[in-house]
Design a protein around this motif. Sequence first.
Motif, PDB file in Angstrom:
ATOM      1  N   ASN A 317       0.488  -1.257  -0.150  1.00 12.90           N
ATOM      2  CA  ASN A 317      -0.070  -0.425  -0.561  1.00 12.90           C
ATOM      3  C   ASN A 317       0.836   1.351  -0.301  1.00 12.90           C
ATOM      4  O   ASN A 317       2.293   1.086   0.480  1.00 12.90           O
ATOM      5  CB  ASN A 317      -1.171  -0.032   1.372  1.00 12.90           C
ATOM      6  CG  ASN A 317      -2.067  -0.806   1.313  1.00 12.90           C
ATOM      7  OD1 ASN A 317      -2.841  -0.961   0.036  1.00 12.90           O
ATOM      8  ND2 ASN A 317      -1.402  -1.909   2.197  1.00 12.90           N
ATOM      9  N   LYS A 323      -7.857   5.098   0.134  1.00 16.19           N
ATOM     10  CA  LYS A 323      -8.836   4.589  -0.175  1.00 16.19           C
ATOM     11  C   LYS A 323      -9.213   5.149  -2.070  1.00 16.19           C
ATOM     12  O   LYS A 323      -9.376   4.276  -3.148  1.00 16.19           O
ATOM     13  CB  LYS A 323     -10.049   4.453   0.574  1.00 16.19           C
ATOM     14  CG  LYS A 323      -9.733   3.365   2.155  1.00 16.19           C
ATOM     15  CD  LYS A 323     -11.892   4.197   2.990  1.00 16.19           C
ATOM     16  CE  LYS A 323     -11.149   4.086   4.374  1.00 16.19           C
ATOM     17  NZ  LYS A 323     -12.308   3.971   4.701  1.00 16.19           N
ATOM     18  N   GLY A 326      -7.352   2.805  -4.096  1.00 14.44           N
ATOM     19  CA  GLY A 326      -7.326   1.168  -4.056  1.00 14.44           C
ATOM     20  C   GLY A 326      -6.663   0.767  -3.193  1.00 14.44           C
ATOM     21  O   GLY A 326      -6.403  -0.509  -2.954  1.00 14.44           O
ATOM     22  N   ASP A 328      -5.894  -1.088   0.756  1.00 12.74           N
ATOM     23  CA  ASP A 328      -6.580  -1.379   1.467  1.00 12.74           C
ATOM     24  C   ASP A 328      -5.797  -1.894   3.235  1.00 12.74           C
ATOM     25  O   ASP A 328      -6.136  -2.308   3.880  1.00 12.74           O
ATOM     26  CB  ASP A 328      -6.978  -3.307   1.460  1.00 12.74           C
ATOM     27  CG  ASP A 328      -5.526  -3.889   1.101  1.00 12.74           C
ATOM     28  OD1 ASP A 328      -4.484  -3.443   1.420  1.00 12.74           O
ATOM     29  OD2 ASP A 328      -5.251  -4.874   0.790  1.00 12.74           O
ATOM     30  N   GLY A 329      -5.110  -0.816   3.521  1.00 13.19           N
ATOM     31  CA  GLY A 329      -4.377  -0.145   4.542  1.00 13.19           C
ATOM     32  C   GLY A 329      -3.038   0.893   4.833  1.00 13.19           C
ATOM     33  O   GLY A 329      -3.264   1.216   3.580  1.00 13.19           O
ATOM     34  N   HIS A 335       0.101  -5.122   0.243  1.00  9.48           N
ATOM     35  CA  HIS A 335      -1.792  -4.866   0.206  1.00  9.48           C
ATOM     36  C   HIS A 335      -2.207  -6.022  -0.664  1.00  9.48           C
ATOM     37  O   HIS A 335      -1.559  -7.233  -1.124  1.00  9.48           O
ATOM     38  CB  HIS A 335      -1.630  -4.148  -0.930  1.00  9.48           C
ATOM     39  CG  HIS A 335      -2.720  -4.302  -1.865  1.00  9.48           C
ATOM     40  ND1 HIS A 335      -4.052  -3.161  -1.510  1.00  9.48           N
ATOM     41  CD2 HIS A 335      -4.308  -4.921  -3.115  1.00  9.48           C
ATOM     42  CE1 HIS A 335      -5.165  -2.992  -2.942  1.00  9.48           C
ATOM     43  NE2 HIS A 335      -5.317  -4.298  -3.499  1.00  9.48           N
ATOM     44  N   ARG A 336      -3.390  -6.936   0.100  1.00  4.68           N
ATOM     45  CA  ARG A 336      -4.253  -7.908   0.030  1.00  4.68           C
ATOM     46  C   ARG A 336      -5.383  -7.909  -0.554  1.00  4.68           C
ATOM     47  O   ARG A 336      -5.800  -8.726  -1.170  1.00  4.68           O
ATOM     48  CB  ARG A 336      -4.438  -8.677   0.990  1.00  4.68           C
ATOM     49  CG  ARG A 336      -2.819  -8.748   1.510  1.00  4.68           C
ATOM     50  CD  ARG A 336      -2.840 -10.271   2.065  1.00  4.68           C
ATOM     51  NE  ARG A 336      -3.858 -10.963   2.637  1.00  4.68           N
ATOM     52  CZ  ARG A 336      -3.451 -12.825   2.704  1.00  4.68           C
ATOM     53  NH1 ARG A 336      -2.428 -12.489   1.883  1.00  4.68           N
ATOM     54  NH2 ARG A 336      -4.190 -13.398   3.164  1.00  4.68           N
ATOM     55  N   ASP A 337      -6.017  -7.077  -1.234  1.00 10.33           N
ATOM     56  CA  ASP A 337      -7.395  -6.759  -1.424  1.00 10.33           C
ATOM     57  C   ASP A 337      -7.750  -7.273  -2.626  1.00 10.33           C
ATOM     58  O   ASP A 337      -8.444  -7.921  -3.071  1.00 10.33           O
ATOM     59  CB  ASP A 337      -7.982  -5.711  -2.353  1.00 10.33           C
ATOM     60  CG  ASP A 337      -8.639  -5.146  -0.577  1.00 10.33           C
ATOM     61  OD1 ASP A 337      -9.047  -5.793   0.312  1.00 10.33           O
ATOM     62  OD2 ASP A 337      -9.664  -3.879  -0.653  1.00 10.33           O
ATOM     63  N   ASN A 338      -6.640  -7.653  -3.852  1.00 13.55           N
ATOM     64  CA  ASN A 338      -6.311  -7.940  -5.197  1.00 13.55           C
ATOM     65  C   ASN A 338      -6.440 -10.053  -4.577  1.00 13.55           C
ATOM     66  O   ASN A 338      -7.077  -9.867  -6.223  1.00 13.55           O
ATOM     67  CB  ASN A 338      -5.644  -7.360  -5.853  1.00 13.55           C
ATOM     68  CG  ASN A 338      -4.215  -8.247  -6.047  1.00 13.55           C
ATOM     69  OD1 ASN A 338      -3.551  -8.146  -4.588  1.00 13.55           O
ATOM     70  ND2 ASN A 338      -3.555  -8.933  -6.874  1.00 13.55           N
ATOM     71  N   SER A 343      -9.479 -11.328   2.660  1.00 14.76           N
ATOM     72  CA  SER A 343     -10.204 -10.862   3.584  1.00 14.76           C
ATOM     73  C   SER A 343     -10.863 -11.693   4.734  1.00 14.76           C
ATOM     74  O   SER A 343     -11.078 -11.770   5.892  1.00 14.76           O
ATOM     75  CB  SER A 343     -11.254  -9.595   3.584  1.00 14.76           C
ATOM     76  OG  SER A 343     -11.933  -9.984   3.016  1.00 14.76           O
ATOM     77  N   GLN A 743      -9.947  -3.916  -8.499  1.00 13.15           N
ATOM     78  CA  GLN A 743      -9.358  -4.958  -7.284  1.00 13.15           C
ATOM     79  C   GLN A 743      -9.891  -6.343  -7.844  1.00 13.15           C
ATOM     80  O   GLN A 743      -9.338  -7.559  -7.879  1.00 13.15           O
ATOM     81  CB  GLN A 743      -9.336  -4.711  -5.815  1.00 13.15           C
ATOM     82  CG  GLN A 743      -8.862  -3.770  -5.361  1.00 13.15           C
ATOM     83  CD  GLN A 743      -6.762  -4.277  -5.847  1.00 13.15           C
ATOM     84  OE1 GLN A 743      -7.035  -4.226  -4.807  1.00 13.15           O
ATOM     85  NE2 GLN A 743      -6.100  -3.150  -6.860  1.00 13.15           N
TER      86      GLN A 743
END
Length: 848
Positions: A317, A323, A326, A328-329, A335-338, A343, A743
């Motif tokens: 990130n 945000k 894009g 997520d932290g 970064h892990r959203d993709n 989650s 994402q």
Amino acid sequence: MSLASCNTENQKEKYSKIDALETSAWNSSQWISVADAPVVQGTVYEPGNWRSADGANWFASTVKNDKKVTKAIWMTTALGVYELYVNGELVGDEILKPGFTHYAKTKRSFTYDITPMLDKEAGAENMFSVQVTPGWWGDKIITPAGHDGMIGKKCAFRGVLQLTYSDGTTQLLGSDTENWKAGIAGPVKHAGIFDGEEYDAREPQGYLMADQFKTPEVNTEFNGEILPSAGAEIYLRKDLAMTPVKTYVWKDVENVQEEEFGKVVISREYATGEEITLEAGETLVVDFGQNAAAIPSFTFKAASGTMLTFLAGEMLNDGNGAKSRGMDGPEGSVHRDNLRIASAGGMKLTYTFADNADFVTYYPHCTFFGYRFASITATDQVTIQSIQSIPVTSITENLETGVITTGNESINKLISNTIWGQRSNYLSVPTDCPQRNERLGWTADTQVFAETGTFFANTLNFFHKWMRDMRDSQSETGAFPGVAPTAQYGENMMRLGWADAGIIVPWTVWKQFGDTQIIDENWDAMNLFMNHVNETHYDHTALSAENGNYQWADWLSYEALESHGADAFNTTPKGRVPSPDAITYWSYLGASYWLIDAEMMCDMAVATGRDATVYQRMINDARTYLKIQFFKPDGSFKTDILNTMQTPALFALKNHLVEGTAKEAIISRLRKNFEEHDNCLQTGFLGTSILMQTLTDNGMSDIAYELLFQRKNPSWLYSIDNGATTIWERWNSYMLDKGMGPQGMNSFNHYAYGAVCAWIWETVAGIAADPKNPGFQHIIMKPLPDKRLGHVDAQYQSAAGLIRSSWKYEGDQWIWEFTVPQGATASVTLPGETETKEYGAGTYTLTK
């Protein structure tokens, strides 16, 4: 009988992978499962009920030698990812066996000579044990959303042990419910392809618990064919193991705002090789410097009961965790959203320490991840002596065949990114990506990259295996799918450019390796597909019952009528439907592949002594149909919007649909299109695959080179300037100025656009196969240099031998040295010339 530790490093001479026993040997065995194994219940969906069943399934049998043993062969397979042990020692270098195949039709077997691992004396006892976890079978990767439980209900094992005695007699001992015991046991508490692995080192290895196992049950879930593994096995590339390039610890976050997660406060950093201490409440971030399909390997220690958690990610990130970008932290976190289900607990590794004062080494055996970065936390203090990222791939070191370098570091990085994309995604099947909850054998990705891949690695056996997956997934009408083998989704049939992999891949393998066996193995399937294409002219509407009235087409292009966005669709009271222009475009692309496929089938028919007449006629029919259906006499498209696009024009030129002044007009329009887009390509998956060679073949190599060196979005070098270490799914998966791409579908390890490297090999270096004499028995050497590259040095261990092409500039003089291997010939054309000369084996130097 002694039992060794699971983590014992086995010496190679203790076992060897060998040919399978006779197929009839399976008759002496049964599929067996743990009778009380947990089973996933209820409707499978994400992000809720998608995890595989808990626990590792263990099977064990103690065999007493009737006589002195002189040879022992163990033929094995499983429903689920499995590992074999003899007397507590791990058997085999292959991992994630048996690999990804059609869940109902084919399982691969692995056979080992294990003679050195046995106590061979008469009356001696040896223990054979197996761990099976749900991967490739009882997990989400093969199970569609909405299914009642997983497709694979229970893990199972099947094996046959052949013992040869000193008197020359043999005995077959198969897995059964009489001589084998089974139970849920061992330190692996949970595992799955998407899930990751949960490991509790306080639990003894399963083979140490065999006395508590119970009678297994016969498993009747799989009724397909068991075939010997002969390609696409998966290995750890320890020769490529990566150490951290940057390591830091954070706990606090600063500058948090309403729409921004803030920025991590780095409390300390560690140099490469320095011992790391991680405390509870802290987060360790590790950058391995290279995105890859891989697993982490730790040497570490902690108090008993301490749990370490490893989370994989491709990006960090940034931008104060905005945000709007894009994120997520907080900036500096992983970064892990993709990954899409991160989650919900996916793509996670946990390790619970046992009571051990010494350092221990561990890496997961039942899963893999796609990542560059690691986020690591612990419930108590952990000391990490070393951590590595070990690539997981079907491309072993001895399969790598081609090395090409230039004097331009950006182009070298593009080549490196392509190689790492191939290593990461040639993993049992040619996947699209190795990181998110997908990892499927997408057929368009496969076909557009197939030729490039053959230069960097010997993919012959890999594609023999995968074409079996394709045939297993073919419909009764002859249609090929969007994904092979059949999996959680992508079963859509007759999607243009995707289904055609069933023709393009065998043709490419034949052309590059001179292998006719792949033609013979697939001829009936290819012929059935082509009959279906010929009957329907690959018309979108005619095939709508199979294609679902949708096409992926030139996926993720920047042009009009792109399918992932809304451009190709109209909104009606009944919902979103394809626009008339989109349907015409899709039918045009389909017919274009009809022609391409027919030409390839004609080549393959001639190569194998088959009658090519039907395909010669089909070529003429397809070309005539395309000209009449889609073009005006002046060479422009009847559908106006197609005249504003790059990809339709490229297919017209590739397929020789226009000539004379009509050809000049389409080239002029194409040149103007690139000029209007500031010398940027606009193509997606399909257009990009033919872009560079089509431009070169039609007098536009100047544009091809401009595209190669282009740094603006979209371009190959744009991703490199934005930090890429592999090829991305989107041209703009990440933008320094704007942040992350969408994402919901944003992979940073997606090899399709690496197809440009085929052009670098064939046109820049001038090493191309001749379909009239395949397997590089005759080489087309027609290099096209550009001073901006400085120099090129290409070496390719082809099916015909080592081919080399090396050129450089000294002032304005171009100097080219090339090598033709023994038994081969080459047609050589110098840059800017039309005269071709023939050369036999040898090394030559030419100047211009």
